[in-house]
Scaffold this motif. Structure first.
Motif, PDB file in Angstrom:
ATOM      1  N   ARG A 182      -8.379  -2.861  -3.244  1.00 59.09           N
ATOM      2  CA  ARG A 182      -7.755  -2.055  -4.306  1.00 59.09           C
ATOM      3  C   ARG A 182      -7.645  -2.863  -5.596  1.00 59.09           C
ATOM      4  O   ARG A 182      -7.843  -2.337  -6.688  1.00 59.09           O
ATOM      5  CB  ARG A 182      -6.365  -1.611  -3.839  1.00 59.09           C
ATOM      6  N   ASN A 187      -5.868   4.599  -0.949  1.00 57.87           N
ATOM      7  CA  ASN A 187      -5.184   3.518  -1.641  1.00 57.87           C
ATOM      8  C   ASN A 187      -6.152   2.724  -2.508  1.00 57.87           C
ATOM      9  O   ASN A 187      -5.847   2.371  -3.640  1.00 57.87           O
ATOM     10  CB  ASN A 187      -4.524   2.583  -0.629  1.00 57.87           C
ATOM     11  N   VAL A 188      -7.330   2.452  -1.937  1.00 57.79           N
ATOM     12  CA  VAL A 188      -8.330   1.657  -2.670  1.00 57.79           C
ATOM     13  C   VAL A 188      -8.837   2.445  -3.887  1.00 57.79           C
ATOM     14  O   VAL A 188      -9.085   1.889  -4.955  1.00 57.79           O
ATOM     15  CB  VAL A 188      -9.486   1.251  -1.725  1.00 57.79           C
ATOM     16  N   ALA A 199     -14.995   2.943  -3.271  1.00 59.53           N
ATOM     17  CA  ALA A 199     -14.050   2.514  -2.234  1.00 59.53           C
ATOM     18  C   ALA A 199     -14.787   2.233  -0.927  1.00 59.53           C
ATOM     19  O   ALA A 199     -14.509   1.237  -0.252  1.00 59.53           O
ATOM     20  CB  ALA A 199     -12.981   3.587  -2.026  1.00 59.53           C
ATOM     21  N   LEU A 254       0.873  -1.185   0.000  1.00 59.49           N
ATOM     22  CA  LEU A 254       0.000   0.000   0.000  1.00 59.49           C
ATOM     23  C   LEU A 254       0.906   1.230   0.000  1.00 59.49           C
ATOM     24  O   LEU A 254       2.048   1.171   0.464  1.00 59.49           O
ATOM     25  CB  LEU A 254      -0.886   0.006   1.254  1.00 59.49           C
TER      26      LEU A 254
END
Lengths: 228, 398
Positions: free
Chosen positions: A159, A108-109, A127, A99
């Motif tokens: 992700r 991040n996702v 997300a 990540l």
């Protein structure tokens, strides 16, 4: 083209080192994965599982061979087109989650959507739904350094699937987790595969995970064999 | 892919709470280095330029911008003035020509005071004296001073005879002429009064021509010189008068100041280059620190152009922040020094009492832009280096 097939690779060769001291990691690997299939590749450390996944995921060019992602010859594309193909069709989960430390779990996702040019609002909505699904919505605004290994890997899985890829390539997704957390992550992967008719190719040491998949390959001495 | 995303990535790579302390320290140091380099250059230009400008302004405030004189020495007279007035009237930019009679004299004010002075007769309504001279003589506006001319000595059949040339005059005003040299010695009065003091009726020591605002004195002096040449040489006469811009009298001073400024600029530019080298190594370190992240981003579909742009943006952010901080710091420093901590100078040595800082807008903008451009240039190295690696290599980097 067979519409059922999401990934097929033929005669993949990869070696490292110089001409006189070369190590042949892959010697003509062939593999085909259909929609919704969960496939495992097992093998000892250093057997070339990561190299295979990187070649199939268009991250590392093989010395020889062809990789078709949903019928498109990935290594024949320009680097920009190949990046687009990775963004839309392939999801990646790495052993050490990878990540981005400077971004929250939610950011991040959202990242693949933002790379694809989606608006922040759209990406944020997706997300949130995925973080809810993988059970870490309460950690959405936390930075990776502030959450547990299992939570990081769940975020990494979210992700990997946010763009609804046709195939997810997971390199030792539970390799860095304790037994209990591993079991949770393995269960999540199997559920996600079933829910979205999504294909998974897992490189793993975990016997539990390998026994739960639809098909299984073993990699040794550079040769990829299906285990019947 | 949106530009906003690349900015966010670059920004958090160089500065984020989640960054390691080392990265934040390296970023802060490289910003500080560039800021100090830029500020040093701008502050230097501000004070060197301020000094040159103050001296030039002081000189031109008290003297006509064009000086017409006899190259071989000797005195001019009203005839020369009339001739030059007529020639100059046809030159665009020249507004008027005046005659000047300037000679040394001895002045005294309050009892017991005496001083040497330069008495200048020109187009002045009353008598004005420099403030330092007024202080020395113990006089203010309304008081009387006596001016004794050494030119009032005549030789007759009886030998040397001192002619009574002591003239008592009332001071109309005391002025700050801008330069210590003028403040301590200059007495300005009407031309006819000066002629009476020096018994020099019809005589002039030089002519001064004034130009319109915006007219370059150098250009105007060239035009006047060619007009003088045409007038006299064309008529078969010797060209006996010449014109030069007044500041050319002090050409050596301005050349020396310019040389000193250039030398100091080079030294400070080298400091900025060192700061940019530091920034380059900081960018390389930040690139190494985020090599794996770039691999992850590429796995998620970030195209090579995105990788390149992130590297360039990191350089832009560090260099741009440094340059803008330096610019702001220099402006604040110049303002603060001018306002609260003026740099005092010895007026007898430097002509001016306070060193003024004049914020050099054009120079500051050029320095800032050049610094940012060089930052962009140095950030191409880590950018190309990042492009040369496959995503797989970047992912395996530990």
């Amino acid at each position: 083209m067979n519409r059922e097939i999401v990934l097929s690779a033929f005669d993949i060769h990869r070696s490292y080192g110089s001409a006189d001291a070369s190590i042949q990691v892959l010697r003509g690997a062939d593999i085909t994965i259909k929609i919704g299939e969960v496939v495992a590749v097992t093998g000892p450390s250093g057997s070339g599982k990561s190299t295979l996944l990187h070649a199939l995921g268009l991250l590392e060019r093989p010395d020889r061979g062809k990789v078709l992602i949903c019928g498109e010859n990935g290594w024949a594309l320009s680097s920009r087109k190949r990046a687009e193909l990775r963004n839309r069709k392939i999801g990646f989960v790495f052993q050490f989650h990878h990540l981005l430390e400077e971004f929250t779990l939610k950011e991040n996702v959202m990242m693949p959507c933002l790379i694809a040019g989606e608006s922040s609002e759209e990406a944020s909505g997706k997300a949130d739904r995925l973080l809810e699904r993988v059970g870490i919505i309460h950690r959405a605004s936390h930075f990776p350094s502030r959450v547990s290994g299992g939570e990081k890997q769940r975020a990494a899985i979210a992700r990997a699937i946010i763009m609804k890829p046709d195939i997810v390539l997971a390199d030792e997704p539970t390799g860095n987790l304790d037994a209990d957390t591993s079991a949770g992550v393995e269960k999540l992967i199997m559920e996600l595969a079933e829910e979205g008719s999504r294909s998974f190719l897992l490189a793993t040491h975990s016997q539990d995970l390998a026994s739960a998949v639809h098909r299984r390959f073993s990699l040794g001495s550079g040769v990829l064999r299906e285990v019947k | 892919m949106k530009q906003k995303l690349l900015w966010a990535l670059a920004r958090r790579h160089v500065w984020s709470d989640a960054n390691s302390t080392v990265v934040r320290m390296v970023s802060a140091l490289s910003i500080a280095g560039v800021a100090i380099g830029v500020a040093a250059l701008v502050i230097l230009q501000a004070f060197m330029g301020g000094f040159t400008e103050a001296v030039a302004t002081g000189l031109t405030a008290m003297n006509p911008p064009l000086h017409i004189y006899l190259p071989g020495g000797g005195h001019m007279d009203d005839f020369d003035l009339g001739a030059v007035q007529s020639i100059a009237s046809e030159i665009p930019g020249i507004t008027r020509v005046e005659g000047v009679l300037e000679k040394p004299a001895v002045v005294s004010g309050a009892p017991g005071t005496v001083s040497g002075a330069m008495v200048r007769g020109g187009n002045n309504a009353g008598l004005t004296i420099g403030m330092d001279l007024a202080r020395e003589l113990g006089v203010t506006a309304g008081d009387e001073i006596r001016i004794a001319s050494t030119a009032g000595v005549e030789i007759s059949g009886m030998g040397r005879v001192l002619v009574d040339t002591i003239v008592a005059l009332a001071v109309d005003s005391v002025a700050d002429f801008g330069l210590e040299e003028y403040n301590s010695s200059l007495v300005i009065l009407p031309l006819n009064t000066a002629r009476d003091i020096f018994r020099a009726h019809g005589e002039l020591t030089s002519l001064g021509a004034f130009v319109e605002k915006g007219t370059d004195p150098v250009e105007a002096s060239e035009l006047l010189n060619s007009a003088l040449y045409r007038e006299y040489a064309g008529g078969g006469w010797p060209v006996y008068m010449s014109c030069i811009p007044f500041l050319a009298f002090h050409g050596n001073l301005f050349k020396a100041l310019g040389l000193e400024r250039a030398a100091m600029t080079i030294v400070l530019a080298l400091i900025t280059v060192v700061a940019l080298l530091n920034l380059s190594s900081a960018l390389t370190m930040i690139a190494m620190e985020h090599r794996r992240d770039i691999g992850v981003m590429r796995a998620m579909g970030l195209p090579p152009s995105g990788v390149f742009r992130i590297s360039i943006l990191r350089g832009f952010l560090l260099g741009g922040s440094g340059a803008v901080t330096g610019l702001a710091f220099s402006w604040i420093s110049i303002f603060t020094i001018n306002r609260y901590f003026p740099i005092k100078l010895d007026g007898t040595v430097y002509w001016i009492d306070v060193l003024p800082g004049v914020f050099p807008v054009t120079t500051a903008l050029v320095v800032t832009l050049l610094t940012i451009l060089v930052c962009l240039a140095v950030s191409t190295f880590p950018a190309f280096s990042a492009l040369s690696r496959s995503p797989s290599e970047a992912l395996r980097y530990e």
